[in-house]
Design an enzyme around this catalytic site. Structure first.
Site, short mmCIF file in Angstrom:
data_model
loop_
_atom_site.label_atom_id
_atom_site.label_comp_id
_atom_site.label_asym_id
_atom_site.label_seq_id
_atom_site.Cartn_x
_atom_site.Cartn_y
_atom_site.Cartn_z
N GLY A 183 0.83 -1.21 0.00
CA GLY A 183 0.00 0.00 0.00
C GLY A 183 0.85 1.25 0.00
O GLY A 183 1.77 1.37 0.80
N THR A 214 5.32 2.15 5.90
CA THR A 214 3.95 1.69 6.14
C THR A 214 3.18 2.71 6.97
O THR A 214 3.68 3.19 7.99
CB THR A 214 3.86 0.31 6.82
N ASP A 220 0.75 1.87 8.55
CA ASP A 220 0.29 1.10 9.73
C ASP A 220 1.23 1.24 10.92
O ASP A 220 0.83 0.95 12.05
CB ASP A 220 0.15 -0.37 9.36
N ARG A 271 -5.29 -2.73 9.79
CA ARG A 271 -5.96 -4.04 9.87
C ARG A 271 -5.62 -4.75 11.17
O ARG A 271 -6.47 -5.36 11.78
CB ARG A 271 -5.51 -4.87 8.65
N GLU A 328 -10.17 -0.19 11.26
CA GLU A 328 -10.91 -1.12 10.39
C GLU A 328 -10.80 -2.57 10.85
O GLU A 328 -11.61 -3.41 10.49
CB GLU A 328 -10.41 -1.01 8.95
N GLN A 346 -6.64 8.54 3.02
CA GLN A 346 -5.83 8.84 4.19
C GLN A 346 -4.35 8.58 3.95
O GLN A 346 -3.50 9.26 4.50
CB GLN A 346 -6.32 8.09 5.43
N ARG A 347 -4.05 7.59 3.11
CA ARG A 347 -2.63 7.28 2.90
C ARG A 347 -2.03 8.04 1.73
O ARG A 347 -0.83 7.95 1.48
CB ARG A 347 -2.43 5.77 2.75
#
Lengths: 421, 421
Positions: free
Chosen positions: A14, A142, A144, A191, A246, A301-302
C-alpha cells in the site's frame, strides 16, 4: 573497462504520502555516488523485476526526481505480489537473480513493509548462495506503523496528521449538528495495529473535542462496551464522535466484520458488504436510538499529500538516502530504522536492523498508550505521535488551483530474458 | 434613550468549511455599524430562536470573531429543524417573533440554503403582517451549490477543491496498485445535484488521470452503462477511478440506493445498509470481475478547512458583510447572491434575490457541463469551477502540529419567555 554496477529501486504494498520521498532519497544518493552506474526502477515492485519490466530512472529529469518529494502514492509502481519461502517460491527468487544479472544490478533497494523485507532477505540469501554479488537494503514504509526495530515508520506521521485533522474537522461538524446528527464514526485503516486510530487522539485537546471514543484492534471489542461507552459520552456531551480502526476484533480474535453472531449478519444483515463503520452504525442506531453517520477515508488517508507532515517527508527521504550510504559502507541484508534520540527536543537518527528480524516482527500499540477503559489514548501516546505530525510538507499548486503530482516518463529497458509470469 | 435594535445571526443545515466566514462577515459588519446594538447568536439555528437559546456574540473577543474565518462547521450551532408553511407552523413563526421582540431583535441574518431562505421569508412576512419592524436577510450557504439566482454558493469552492484533490491523490494510489486494486470509487455528497461530483473532473488533466468516470444525479443511471463504461476504461488504462454522487437515480427518478430490482437488495443484499459506493462496488466486482475499493469522505468533505479555497473563504465573508450593508441600505426579504463578472479575469460581486424565489428555486448541473456520454464533464464545467478553487485559506497550526479551531465562550442570554419545545 567494465560498466559500473547498477542499482534498482522498487516500491511495494500500500502506498503512502511519502514513499516517493524515500525513493527520491535513494535515487539522488545513487546518482551522486561514483560507484554505481544507473538507477533503475522496477515497475510495480517485485512484479516488475519478475516480468523484467524495468525503466531507467537515471534518464528522468532532475526536476522530476526532485518532485517525487511532493508526490503521493508509488510513482515507480507498487504491487501486492507475495513471494513465499525460498523453497515454495524458488523459481521466483531465481528469476529475480537472473533479471539482476541480465541488467548488471548489484544493489537492490526495496521500500516496503515486513513482507518486502522478507523478500529482500531471501533474495540476499539466495544471491550469497549463488555467489552473486548483491547488496540488499530495505527502506521502511507503512502507514500502519507496525514494523519492529524502528521507532516509527515513514508514512505514519503523514497519515497521523491527516486523520487527526479529519477527526477534528468532522468532529466540529457533529458538534454543530448534534441535535439530529448525534453520532459520527470515522473509520480509519490499520488491519492489525491501531496506530492510525490512536493518532486521532491527538485531536482531542479538551473533553468536548472529538474524538470521544477510539477503538483499536489491540483491545478486545464488544458491542456491549460500545453501547455503554456511547451512552456515557452522550449523557455528558449530547453527542459522540467515534474513531474505529478497520480491524476491530472480538474476544476470539475474529474481525467483527466477519461476525455472524447476535450483531452479525443475521440481525443486521449482510455485514460482509460493510466495514467496521457500517456495523457500528447499525448497532448504535438500534441499541442507543440515535442517528449515526460515518466517514470512511479509505485510500485518501494514505495519499493525503496535500496535508502531509514535513517531518515525515524529511525522515522518509533520510531513510532512502541512508540506505544507499549504508550500502556504500558495506552494510547488507539490513533495513534502515529510525531512532528517536533522548532529550527535550525531538530528534531522529537512523540505525539498522536485520531484514529477517523486521520480517518476523510486528509492533502493536503498547498497553501504556491505551487508556484503562480501552477506548482512548494516554498522554504517553500523545507524546509519541506529536513530533511526527509537525510541519507542512510543501506542494506545488498548478494554475488550475490543484496540486501538481509528477509522473515518470518511464523509458523502458530492453528485455533480455524470456517472458516470465 | 431607547436601546439600539439588536441583530441576530443564525446558521442552518449541513455545515461547510466557510459558513463561519459568512458569520464573521455579518458579525464584524454589525459591530462596526452604529445603528445596531448587540449581535446575538442563535444556538443551533432556528431551534435556538424557538428555544430562546441565545448568546451574546458581541461579548466574544475580537480575536475569537476573527478566527471564525479559519473554523470549519457552524460555530454558532446548526440544526435540521424544518418549519413548514405559515399555516402549518404558525405557532413556531409567532414564537420566533416573540423571541425577537423580547430581545429587541430587529435584524435577522440567516445563513443557509433554500429551506432557510423559506423560513426567513415567512418570518419577514409575518413580521410585516404584525407590524413588527424586522429586516430579514439571507446569506447563501451550501456545498451542494444548488441555489438558484447565484452564480455559485459559498462552501462549494472549498468542497470542490478538496474532493478534486482527493480524486487526484486516491487516483495516484489506484495507479500505483492497479495490478490488484484495479478499481476505486470515491463517493461524494450531493443528494440531488451533481456539482460536487462534477468538480472532481478538474483533477483530470490528461486521459490517464483520475477520475475516469463521473456519475451525477442529473444523468439517468443504469448498471449496464456503468459496466460497459468500466470495461472501456479498463481496456485502455488497465485501471479505473470512479467518482459517484451519493444521489444517483434510475430512469424512474428513484435513488439507486433504494433499488429493489435486479441489482438491488435481492441480488446484492441489504443495499439499505450501504450507499452508492457499496452498490457500485458489488456490481462491478460481480459483473466485471475486478477488485473494487471505495472511499466515502462523508462530512470530512464539507469540513475540510485544512485545504479550503481562499476564494471561497473571501466570498463567504463578503456575502455576510454585504448582507448587513444591504440591510443598512433598507433592503429586506432578500438573499445576497454572487455575480460572476464578464471578462478574462475572474471577478465576483454581489447582488440580491428575493428570499421566496431562492426558496422555490433549484439549480442542477446544466447539460452543457456534462459530456455526451453522461459520464464526465465538459470544458465549460472546468471553466466554471476553476476560479472557485483558487488559493489556500490560511489556518493556524498549534504547537501539537494540528489546526486550531475556535469555539465560542457562549455567554447565554437570560431567558424572558416561557419554555417552548
Amino acid at each position: 573497462m567494465e560498466a559500473k554496477p547498477n542499482a534498482i529501486v522498487a516500491q511495494s504494498g500500500g502506498p503512502t504520502a511519502v514513499i516517493n520521498s524515500s525513493a527520491c532519497g535513494v535515487i539522488q544518493e545513487v546518482i551522486s555516488s561514483d560507484r554505481i552506474g544507473r538507477v533503475l526502477g522496477a515497475t510495480n515492485g517485485i512484479l516488475g523485476v519478475l516480468k523484467e519490466d524495468l525503466f531507467d530512472i537515471s534518464a528522468e529529469s532532475p526536476e522530476t526526481i526532485e518532485a517525487l518529494k511532493q508526490a503521493p502514492a508509488a510513482a515507480i509502481g507498487s504491487c501486492r505480489y507475495k513471494l513465499k519461502s525460498l523453497e515454495a517460491s524458488r523459481a521466483d527468487y531465481e528469476r529475480i537473480l537472473d533479471v539482476f544479472r541480465a541488467h548488471n544490478i548489484h544493489y537492490f533497494f526495496y521500500i516496503g513493509g515486513n513482507d518486502s523485507m522478507d523478500t529482500a532477505d531471501k533474495v540476499a540469501k539466495l544471491a550469497a548462495e549463488r555467489g552473486y554479488e548483491l547488496v540488499c537494503m530495505g527502506v521502511p514504509k507503512t502507514i500502519d506503523n507496525d514494523l519492529a526495530y524502528t521507532d516509527h515508520c515513514p508514512g505514519y506521521g503523514s497519515v497521523a496528521k491527516y486523520v487527526a485533522t479529519c477527526a477534528m474537522e468532522a468532529g466540529k461538524d457533529t458538534e454543530a449538528l448534534y441535535t439530529t446528527d448525534t453520532c459520527s464514526i470515522l473509520e480509519v485503516m490499520g488491519r492489525n495495529a491501531g496506530w492510525i486510530a490512536a493518532a486521532t487522539g491527538l485531536a482531542q485537546r479538551c473533553n468536548e473535542d472529538a474524538p470521544h471514543l477510539i477503538y483499536m484492534p489491540e483491545v478486545e471489542f464488544t458491542f456491549d462496551k460500545l453501547v455503554s461507552d456511547v451512552k456515557e459520552v452522550l449523557k455528558e456531551l449530547g453527542r459522540v464522535f467515534i474513531v474505529a480502526g478497520e480491524g476491530l476484533k472480538d474476544k476470539n480474535g475474529n474481525y467483527i466484520t466477519a461476525d455472524t453472531g447476535a450483531f452479525g449478519k443475521d440481525s443486521f444483515g449482510h455485514a460482509q458488504l460493510g466495514g467496521v463503520a457500517e456495523i457500528l452504525k447499525a448497532v448504535i442506531e438500534k441499541e442507543v436510538g440515535i442517528k449515526v453517520r460515518f466517514n470512511k477515508l479509505g485510500t485518501n488517508q494514505r495519499s493525503a499529500m496535500h496535508f502531509a507532515s514535513l517531518t515525515d517527508v524529511n525522515e522518509a527521504y533520510m531513510c532512502g538516502q541512508m540506505a544507499v550510504r549504508y550500502a556504500m559502507a558495506d552494510e547488507n541484508g539490513k533495513m534502515v530504522t529510525l531512532i528517536r534520540q533522548d532529550g527535550p527536543e525531538y530528534k531522529c537518527t537512523t540505525g539498522l536492523a536485520e531484514l529477517i528480524d523486521v520480517a518476523n516482527g510486528e509492533k502493536n500499540v503498547p498497553a501504556e498508550y491505551i487508556n484503562e477503559k480501552g477506548n482512548h489514548i494516554t498522554d504517553a501516546m500523545r507524546d509519541y505521535v506529536r513530533p511526527l505530525v509537525q510541519g507542512q510538507a510543501p506542494i506545488t499548486i498548478g494554475e488550475d488551483g490543484l496540486p501538481v503530482f509528477v509522473r515518470f516518463q518511464r523509458k523502458p529497458l530492453e528485455k533480455k530474458l524470456p517472458e516470465y509470469l
